[in-house]
Design a protein around this motif. Structure first.
Motif, PDB file in Angstrom:
ATOM      1  N   ASP A  54       0.815  -1.206   0.000  1.00 41.92           N
ATOM      2  CA  ASP A  54       0.000   0.000   0.000  1.00 41.92           C
ATOM      3  C   ASP A  54       0.857   1.268   0.000  1.00 41.92           C
ATOM      4  O   ASP A  54       2.047   1.248   0.337  1.00 41.92           O
ATOM      5  N   LEU A  55       0.211   2.364  -0.346  1.00 41.61           N
ATOM      6  CA  LEU A  55       0.853   3.683  -0.358  1.00 41.61           C
ATOM      7  C   LEU A  55      -0.022   4.651   0.427  1.00 41.61           C
ATOM      8  O   LEU A  55      -1.214   4.789   0.152  1.00 41.61           O
ATOM      9  N   GLY A 245      -0.149  -4.137  -7.105  1.00 46.90           N
ATOM     10  CA  GLY A 245      -1.426  -4.565  -6.557  1.00 46.90           C
ATOM     11  C   GLY A 245      -1.792  -3.948  -5.235  1.00 46.90           C
ATOM     12  O   GLY A 245      -2.684  -4.447  -4.533  1.00 46.90           O
ATOM     13  N   GLY A 246      -1.149  -2.851  -4.859  1.00 48.33           N
ATOM     14  CA  GLY A 246      -1.432  -2.194  -3.588  1.00 48.33           C
ATOM     15  C   GLY A 246      -2.541  -1.166  -3.700  1.00 48.33           C
ATOM     16  O   GLY A 246      -3.030  -0.856  -4.791  1.00 48.33           O
ATOM     17  N   ARG A 247      -2.906  -0.619  -2.541  1.00 44.96           N
ATOM     18  CA  ARG A 247      -3.959   0.399  -2.477  1.00 44.96           C
ATOM     19  C   ARG A 247      -3.355   1.786  -2.286  1.00 44.96           C
ATOM     20  O   ARG A 247      -2.333   1.942  -1.611  1.00 44.96           O
ATOM     21  N   VAL A 248      -4.031   2.774  -2.848  1.00 46.84           N
ATOM     22  CA  VAL A 248      -3.690   4.173  -2.591  1.00 46.84           C
ATOM     23  C   VAL A 248      -4.592   4.641  -1.458  1.00 46.84           C
ATOM     24  O   VAL A 248      -5.816   4.709  -1.601  1.00 46.84           O
ATOM     25  N   VAL A 249      -3.978   4.954  -0.308  1.00 47.45           N
ATOM     26  CA  VAL A 249      -4.707   5.352   0.897  1.00 47.45           C
ATOM     27  C   VAL A 249      -4.431   6.829   1.153  1.00 47.45           C
ATOM     28  O   VAL A 249      -3.306   7.212   1.469  1.00 47.45           O
ATOM     29  N   VAL A 288      -8.122   7.097  -5.524  1.00 42.83           N
ATOM     30  CA  VAL A 288      -8.069   6.723  -4.107  1.00 42.83           C
ATOM     31  C   VAL A 288      -8.896   5.470  -3.827  1.00 42.83           C
ATOM     32  O   VAL A 288     -10.049   5.366  -4.250  1.00 42.83           O
ATOM     33  N   ASP A 289      -8.290   4.532  -3.091  1.00 40.59           N
ATOM     34  CA  ASP A 289      -8.951   3.280  -2.705  1.00 40.59           C
ATOM     35  C   ASP A 289      -9.442   3.281  -1.269  1.00 40.59           C
ATOM     36  O   ASP A 289     -10.396   2.571  -0.941  1.00 40.59           O
ATOM     37  N   ALA A 290      -8.769   4.024  -0.403  1.00 33.82           N
ATOM     38  CA  ALA A 290      -9.139   4.051   1.015  1.00 33.82           C
ATOM     39  C   ALA A 290      -8.742   5.399   1.592  1.00 33.82           C
ATOM     40  O   ALA A 290      -7.957   6.151   0.987  1.00 33.82           O
ATOM     41  N   LEU A 291      -9.280   5.690   2.782  1.00 35.66           N
ATOM     42  CA  LEU A 291      -9.130   7.034   3.345  1.00 35.66           C
ATOM     43  C   LEU A 291      -9.045   6.967   4.865  1.00 35.66           C
ATOM     44  O   LEU A 291      -9.831   6.271   5.518  1.00 35.66           O
ATOM     45  N   VAL A 292      -8.090   7.695   5.416  1.00 38.58           N
ATOM     46  CA  VAL A 292      -8.058   7.998   6.853  1.00 38.58           C
ATOM     47  C   VAL A 292      -8.593   9.416   6.996  1.00 38.58           C
ATOM     48  O   VAL A 292      -8.096  10.340   6.338  1.00 38.58           O
ATOM     49  N   THR A 293      -9.612   9.590   7.812  1.00 39.75           N
ATOM     50  CA  THR A 293     -10.245  10.907   7.909  1.00 39.75           C
ATOM     51  C   THR A 293     -10.826  11.121   9.288  1.00 39.75           C
ATOM     52  O   THR A 293     -11.111  10.159  10.011  1.00 39.75           O
ATOM     53  N   SER A 339     -12.855   2.265   3.386  1.00 30.89           N
ATOM     54  CA  SER A 339     -12.483   1.715   2.087  1.00 30.89           C
ATOM     55  C   SER A 339     -13.518   2.113   1.062  1.00 30.89           C
ATOM     56  O   SER A 339     -14.691   2.301   1.390  1.00 30.89           O
ATOM     57  N   ARG A 340     -13.088   2.252  -0.171  1.00 28.04           N
ATOM     58  CA  ARG A 340     -13.996   2.653  -1.235  1.00 28.04           C
ATOM     59  C   ARG A 340     -15.035   1.563  -1.480  1.00 28.04           C
ATOM     60  O   ARG A 340     -14.702   0.383  -1.571  1.00 28.04           O
ATOM     61  N   ARG A 341     -16.276   1.981  -1.563  1.00 32.59           N
ATOM     62  CA  ARG A 341     -17.369   1.051  -1.816  1.00 32.59           C
ATOM     63  C   ARG A 341     -17.209   0.440  -3.204  1.00 32.59           C
ATOM     64  O   ARG A 341     -16.884   1.134  -4.166  1.00 32.59           O
ATOM     65  N   ALA A 342     -17.438  -0.852  -3.290  1.00 39.29           N
ATOM     66  CA  ALA A 342     -17.381  -1.518  -4.592  1.00 39.29           C
ATOM     67  C   ALA A 342     -18.466  -0.949  -5.487  1.00 39.29           C
ATOM     68  O   ALA A 342     -19.613  -0.795  -5.077  1.00 39.29           O
TER      69      ALA A 342
END
Length: 343
Positions: A54-55, A245-249, A288-293, A339-342
């Motif tokens: 991930d990043l 194959g990682g996520r952008v967070v 963006v795939d996921a978020l800290v907020t 996480s981003r909703r499918a």
């Protein structure tokens, strides 16, 4: 379905609005919002939620001392809050006074220098500062640190450090990218020890972030402008993350807005500009795939943004849970991991 402002309302007791930071940055709670469940964790558990591929993308903006006090030529008191610099010697600002200043008038600030009122820009004023120094030079010498309007105290000495992220680099914001406030050097070291990469963007948060949405039909809302920079090395880091194959967070909605603003063609492009991007349910995410907020105000565009990412139902359930479990809200409050909703 037409979304209205009332679709993004919720009841929040005033006692849950954090008025001061915790003793330690990384002591905050973290609500993990899964597809079917909510999990009460701590921000120090974040490394466990990330994979080595991930990043994490941070906003490295720095909050300036954007609040200035002074007088009109008539002697009336004024308070100026810089919304954003426009070049080196001009700024868009909020001006509070008993009567609004007119174009061509001057304001004496900090009993030290004069600014000229060039005119109005919507709810804001266009000001020209003296040419012997930059706007930011003047704010850092004569201004005060601005705290959000829902914090009912003046900024103190502790806020000088705690209302900045530990990775703040580029001055220009009038509000902190608050999700980043949870990270200290020890937590960043643990994240990197796991192999998680980090990258940075810059988005200078303007005072317009606190402006209320004034229309019921959200399609009629006009977002405020904010300046952003997405460096080439961050684009390269995101491309490498995709390849493995990682996520952008994104750490914070400001990081997310910068990345998504730079990808409106469908392809993420390095560069800088001003964004008025309004992200609400129905938006198609490009980066963006996921978020800290942190938790956001009722009826705010940021609540609409997280609802677009995670889904309105999940966000409503998460906020109801957070209120019931007495999480701390807003800038100095606790955090969420989404996480981003499918699609």
């Amino acid at each position: 379905m037409t979304l209205t402002l009332d679709d993004f309302d919720y009841a929040l007791p005033d006692a849950l609005i954090a008025q001061a930071p915790l003793a330690e940055r990384s002591a905050s709670r973290l609500l993990v919002v899964g597809d079917d469940a909510l999990s009460d964790r701590g921000i120090t558990d974040l490394p466990e939620l990330l994979g080595a591929d991930d990043l994490l993308v941070f906003n490295d903006t720095r909050v300036i001392h954007a609040r200035l006090f002074g007088q009109k030529a008539t002697g009336g008191q004024v308070e100026v809050l810089i919304e954003r610099p426009v070049g080196e010697h001009e700024a868009i600002a909020q001006v509070r006074a008993s009567k609004s200043p007119k174009a061509g008038s001057t304001l004496r600030l900090a009993d030290a220098f004069d600014v000229e009122v060039l005119g109005r820009v919507g709810d804001f004023f266009h000001l020209r500062f003296p040419a012997d120094a930059t706007v930011i030079d003047y704010t850092e010498r004569y201004g005060a640190l601005p705290l959000p309007p829902y914090i009912t105290r003046a900024a103190g000495e502790a806020d000088e450090a705690r209302y900045q992220t530990v990775f703040a680099r580029h001055p220009g914001s009038v509000a902190a990218p608050t999700a980043g406030l949870h990270f200290d050097d020890a937590l960043l070291a643990r994240i990197r020890d796991k192999g998680v990469r980090t990258a940075a963007v810059t988005l200078h948060v303007g005072a317009g972030t606190y402006q209320p949405v004034r229309v019921q039909n959200l399609a009629e809302h006009q977002m405020h402008r904010e300046q952003y920079i997405v460096p080439a090395e961050t684009v390269a880091a995101i491309e490498a993350t995709r390849a493995r194959g990682g996520r952008v967070v994104a750490v914070g909605t400001t990081s997310l807005r910068a990345l998504e603003s730079a990808a409106q063609s469908g392809l993420l492009v390095a560069g800088s500009g001003e964004t008025e991007l309004f992200i609400m349910p129905g938006y198609r995410f490009h980066v963006v795939d996921a978020l800290v907020t942190n938790f956001h105000l009722p009826k705010s565009t940021l609540l609409m943004l997280v609802s677009a990412l995670a889904g309105m139902g999940r966000i409503r359930a998460a906020y109801a849970h957070a209120v019931a479990q007495r999480y701390r809200f807003f800038s100095y409050g606790d955090a969420m991991f989404l996480s981003r909703r499918a699609s």
